[in-house]
Design a protein around this motif. Structure first.
Motif, PDB file in Angstrom:
ATOM      1  N   PRO A 188       0.635  -1.226  -0.048  1.00 33.82           N
ATOM      2  CA  PRO A 188       0.038  -0.211  -0.245  1.00 33.82           C
ATOM      3  C   PRO A 188       0.631   1.225   0.070  1.00 33.82           C
ATOM      4  O   PRO A 188       0.410   2.280  -0.785  1.00 33.82           O
ATOM      5  CB  PRO A 188      -0.748  -0.178   1.400  1.00 33.82           C
ATOM      6  CG  PRO A 188      -0.966  -1.535   1.518  1.00 33.82           C
ATOM      7  CD  PRO A 188       0.451  -2.312   1.065  1.00 33.82           C
ATOM      8  N   GLU A 189       2.053   1.329   0.515  1.00 35.22           N
ATOM      9  CA  GLU A 189       2.694   2.507   0.898  1.00 35.22           C
ATOM     10  C   GLU A 189       3.338   2.808  -0.717  1.00 35.22           C
ATOM     11  O   GLU A 189       3.692   4.062  -0.807  1.00 35.22           O
ATOM     12  CB  GLU A 189       3.837   2.392   2.050  1.00 35.22           C
ATOM     13  CG  GLU A 189       4.768   1.351   1.973  1.00 35.22           C
ATOM     14  CD  GLU A 189       4.293   0.005   2.520  1.00 35.22           C
ATOM     15  OE1 GLU A 189       5.193  -0.658   3.070  1.00 35.22           O
ATOM     16  OE2 GLU A 189       3.186  -0.308   2.551  1.00 35.22           O
ATOM     17  N   PHE A 190       3.581   1.885  -1.480  1.00 34.36           N
ATOM     18  CA  PHE A 190       3.966   2.283  -2.643  1.00 34.36           C
ATOM     19  C   PHE A 190       3.085   2.378  -3.969  1.00 34.36           C
ATOM     20  O   PHE A 190       3.217   3.091  -4.881  1.00 34.36           O
ATOM     21  CB  PHE A 190       5.176   1.302  -2.928  1.00 34.36           C
ATOM     22  CG  PHE A 190       6.382   1.302  -2.060  1.00 34.36           C
ATOM     23  CD1 PHE A 190       7.160   2.364  -2.025  1.00 34.36           C
ATOM     24  CD2 PHE A 190       6.540   0.397  -1.112  1.00 34.36           C
ATOM     25  CE1 PHE A 190       8.194   2.642  -1.228  1.00 34.36           C
ATOM     26  CE2 PHE A 190       7.468   0.611  -0.390  1.00 34.36           C
ATOM     27  CZ  PHE A 190       8.600   1.335  -0.414  1.00 34.36           C
ATOM     28  N   ARG A 191       2.008   1.372  -3.617  1.00 33.44           N
ATOM     29  CA  ARG A 191       0.822   1.456  -4.649  1.00 33.44           C
ATOM     30  C   ARG A 191       0.257   2.496  -4.897  1.00 33.44           C
ATOM     31  O   ARG A 191      -0.275   3.223  -6.038  1.00 33.44           O
ATOM     32  CB  ARG A 191      -0.117   0.005  -4.322  1.00 33.44           C
ATOM     33  CG  ARG A 191      -1.220  -0.037  -5.090  1.00 33.44           C
ATOM     34  CD  ARG A 191      -2.160  -1.141  -4.792  1.00 33.44           C
ATOM     35  NE  ARG A 191      -2.445  -0.812  -3.592  1.00 33.44           N
ATOM     36  CZ  ARG A 191      -2.779  -1.653  -2.543  1.00 33.44           C
ATOM     37  NH1 ARG A 191      -2.368  -3.069  -2.744  1.00 33.44           N
ATOM     38  NH2 ARG A 191      -3.305  -1.348  -1.442  1.00 33.44           N
ATOM     39  N   ASN A 192       0.183   3.211  -3.630  1.00 33.37           N
ATOM     40  CA  ASN A 192      -0.763   4.258  -3.949  1.00 33.37           C
ATOM     41  C   ASN A 192      -0.020   5.844  -3.710  1.00 33.37           C
ATOM     42  O   ASN A 192      -0.410   6.887  -3.417  1.00 33.37           O
ATOM     43  CB  ASN A 192      -1.752   4.644  -2.582  1.00 33.37           C
ATOM     44  CG  ASN A 192      -2.598   3.435  -2.433  1.00 33.37           C
ATOM     45  OD1 ASN A 192      -3.270   3.182  -3.888  1.00 33.37           O
ATOM     46  ND2 ASN A 192      -2.934   2.805  -1.243  1.00 33.37           N
TER      47      ASN A 192
END
Length: 93
Positions: free
Chosen positions: A70-74
């Motif tokens: 999540p911290e890189f996907r978004n």
């Protein structure tokens, strides 16, 4: 995030699935990640070529996992890999 160094440890073949598995270490200037990666080869190749393809496939699986966090996907920035970060054996693939 820019990955500046990649290394692999404990590369082996799973006796259950036949997939190659390894611990992939990804290092950037701000963080380090340790991912358990796997790769299934479609066919048997020569040992040097196979080693290169397995290494590249294992690293790609680890990068896929990081990019789905999540911290890189978004995040507004993407995960990129420096040209010099790849393990030597992956450069032969």
């Amino acid at each position: 995030m820019k990955i500046e160094r990649i290394s692999l440890e404990n590369v082996s073949v799973s006796p259950h699935s036949g997939a190659h598995v390894a611990t992939v270490l990804l290092h950037s200037d701000t963080a380090s990640f340790t991912m358990r990666a796997s790769a299934m080869l479609a066919s048997r190749l020569t040992s040097l070529t196979e080693s290169s393809i397995v290494t590249r496939a294992l690293v790609e699986d680890a990068l896929r996992q990081v990019r789905h966090m999540p911290e890189f996907r978004n995040a507004p920035q993407t995960v990129v890999v420096a040209d010099t970060a790849w393990p030597i054996s992956a450069e032969q693939a």
